[in-house]
Scaffold this motif. Structure first.
Motif, PDB file in Angstrom:
ATOM      1  N   THR A  20       0.847  -1.193   0.000  1.00 16.76           N
ATOM      2  CA  THR A  20       0.000   0.000   0.000  1.00 16.76           C
ATOM      3  C   THR A  20       0.880   1.239   0.000  1.00 16.76           C
ATOM      4  O   THR A  20       1.924   1.270   0.655  1.00 16.76           O
ATOM      5  CB  THR A  20      -0.922   0.022   1.232  1.00 16.76           C
ATOM      6  N   ALA A 188      -6.851   2.101 -11.783  1.00 17.50           N
ATOM      7  CA  ALA A 188      -7.142   0.837 -11.095  1.00 17.50           C
ATOM      8  C   ALA A 188      -6.170   0.627  -9.930  1.00 17.50           C
ATOM      9  O   ALA A 188      -6.571   0.197  -8.844  1.00 17.50           O
ATOM     10  CB  ALA A 188      -7.045  -0.324 -12.085  1.00 17.50           C
ATOM     11  N   GLN A 189      -4.893   0.946 -10.142  1.00 14.50           N
ATOM     12  CA  GLN A 189      -3.901   0.796  -9.077  1.00 14.50           C
ATOM     13  C   GLN A 189      -4.236   1.703  -7.901  1.00 14.50           C
ATOM     14  O   GLN A 189      -4.153   1.298  -6.740  1.00 14.50           O
ATOM     15  CB  GLN A 189      -2.503   1.110  -9.621  1.00 14.50           C
ATOM     16  N   TYR A 191      -7.241   2.862  -7.060  1.00 13.29           N
ATOM     17  CA  TYR A 191      -8.469   2.410  -6.394  1.00 13.29           C
ATOM     18  C   TYR A 191      -8.205   1.180  -5.514  1.00 13.29           C
ATOM     19  O   TYR A 191      -8.727   1.083  -4.399  1.00 13.29           O
ATOM     20  CB  TYR A 191      -9.551   2.102  -7.430  1.00 13.29           C
ATOM     21  N   VAL A 192      -7.424   0.243  -6.042  1.00 18.60           N
ATOM     22  CA  VAL A 192      -7.123  -0.956  -5.244  1.00 18.60           C
ATOM     23  C   VAL A 192      -6.347  -0.586  -3.992  1.00 18.60           C
ATOM     24  O   VAL A 192      -6.687  -0.994  -2.876  1.00 18.60           O
ATOM     25  CB  VAL A 192      -6.332  -1.972  -6.096  1.00 18.60           C
ATOM     26  N   MET A 193      -5.287   0.201  -4.154  1.00 18.63           N
ATOM     27  CA  MET A 193      -4.477   0.581  -3.005  1.00 18.63           C
ATOM     28  C   MET A 193      -5.268   1.420  -2.018  1.00 18.63           C
ATOM     29  O   MET A 193      -5.165   1.252  -0.799  1.00 18.63           O
ATOM     30  CB  MET A 193      -3.235   1.345  -3.464  1.00 18.63           C
ATOM     31  N   SER A 195      -8.504   1.349  -1.490  1.00 16.93           N
ATOM     32  CA  SER A 195      -9.465   0.483  -0.798  1.00 16.93           C
ATOM     33  C   SER A 195      -8.788  -0.346   0.286  1.00 16.93           C
ATOM     34  O   SER A 195      -9.325  -0.511   1.393  1.00 16.93           O
ATOM     35  CB  SER A 195     -10.152  -0.446  -1.811  1.00 16.93           C
ATOM     36  N   VAL A 196      -7.587  -0.851  -0.011  1.00 14.33           N
ATOM     37  CA  VAL A 196      -6.846  -1.624   0.987  1.00 14.33           C
ATOM     38  C   VAL A 196      -6.482  -0.748   2.183  1.00 14.33           C
ATOM     39  O   VAL A 196      -6.615  -1.155   3.342  1.00 14.33           O
ATOM     40  CB  VAL A 196      -5.572  -2.239   0.362  1.00 14.33           C
TER      41      VAL A 196
END
Length: 216
Positions: A20, A188-189, A191-193, A195-196
């Motif tokens: 993250t 996308a990278q 949003y994923v990071m 969210s984590v």
């Protein structure tokens, strides 16, 4: 003395944290892209020493302070959760920046690179929360010396963090160029990071466990 489940658990936590975006990743990426891999690796050496300082403090029983002053322990966890939420917002907000969008940095000498890596890690709230709040949750006082458990679990975390950060340093330029040419992948990278990070912040804020004291 340390269960396989505890090792796997701290390994997953360490992997999630190192993947993250945070101060360490941002600094190492920016330094590697702007000054080269060698500068990134020297900076990573400073980060490694920072990890060892945190580990030494954990083994020495720093959690005793938080046992004696529970409100301080709660305040540290909530401050860390708030910081992670802020990082998540930076990633998820419209126009947010990816950790692989490097900030321009002037060239520095090896000594300063090492020092900046060390200071960046020591002031990294994610690492402080890891050693103060998360690592004690994988320690079982009934299985033996708590300080030894802290050492073994901490070394597991450090091994994973340095391996992943080393790969980040070596590939930062390639990944940064890849994402700059593909805005969809960059979003996308982020949003994923993001969210984590948000999930981790919520877990820390909701945790009601107490600090664990290292006893002989």
């Amino acid at each position: 003395m340390v269960t396989g489940g505890a090792v796997v658990g701290i390994a997953l936590v360490a992997l999630g944290l190192v993947l993250t975006p945070g101060p360490n990743m941002v600094y190492l990426v920016s330094r590697s892209v702007t000054q080269g891999r060698q500068a990134g690796l020297v900076s990573l050496l400073g980060v490694a020493v920072g990890f060892l300082i945190y580990l030494a403090a954990a083994v020495a029983g720093i959690a005793t302070v938080f046992v004696l002053v529970p409100p301080l322990y709660a305040a540290v966890k909530l401050a860390g959760a708030a910081y992670l939420l802020w990082l998540a917002w930076r990633s998820l907000r419209p126009g947010g920046r990816s950790a692989f969008t490097p900030a321009p940095l002037p060239p520095d000498r090896p000594r300063r690179l090492f020092t900046m890596g060390l200071v960046t890690n020591l002031l990294n709230p994610k690492i402080a929360i890891l050693y103060v709040s998360l690592l004690p949750q994988f320690i079982d006082p009934t299985r033996g010396h708590v300080a030894t458990q802290s050492l073994l679990l901490g070394l597991t975390q450090i091994s994973i963090a340095l391996t992943v950060n080393g790969l980040i340093v070596l590939t930062a330029g390639t990944v940064s160029a890849f994402l700059s040419r593909r805005p969809g992948w960059a979003r996308a990278q982020r949003y994923v990071m993001g969210s984590v990070l948000a999930g981790l912040a919520i877990r820390i804020a909701a945790d009601r466990s107490r600090a664990v004291v290292a006893t002989p």
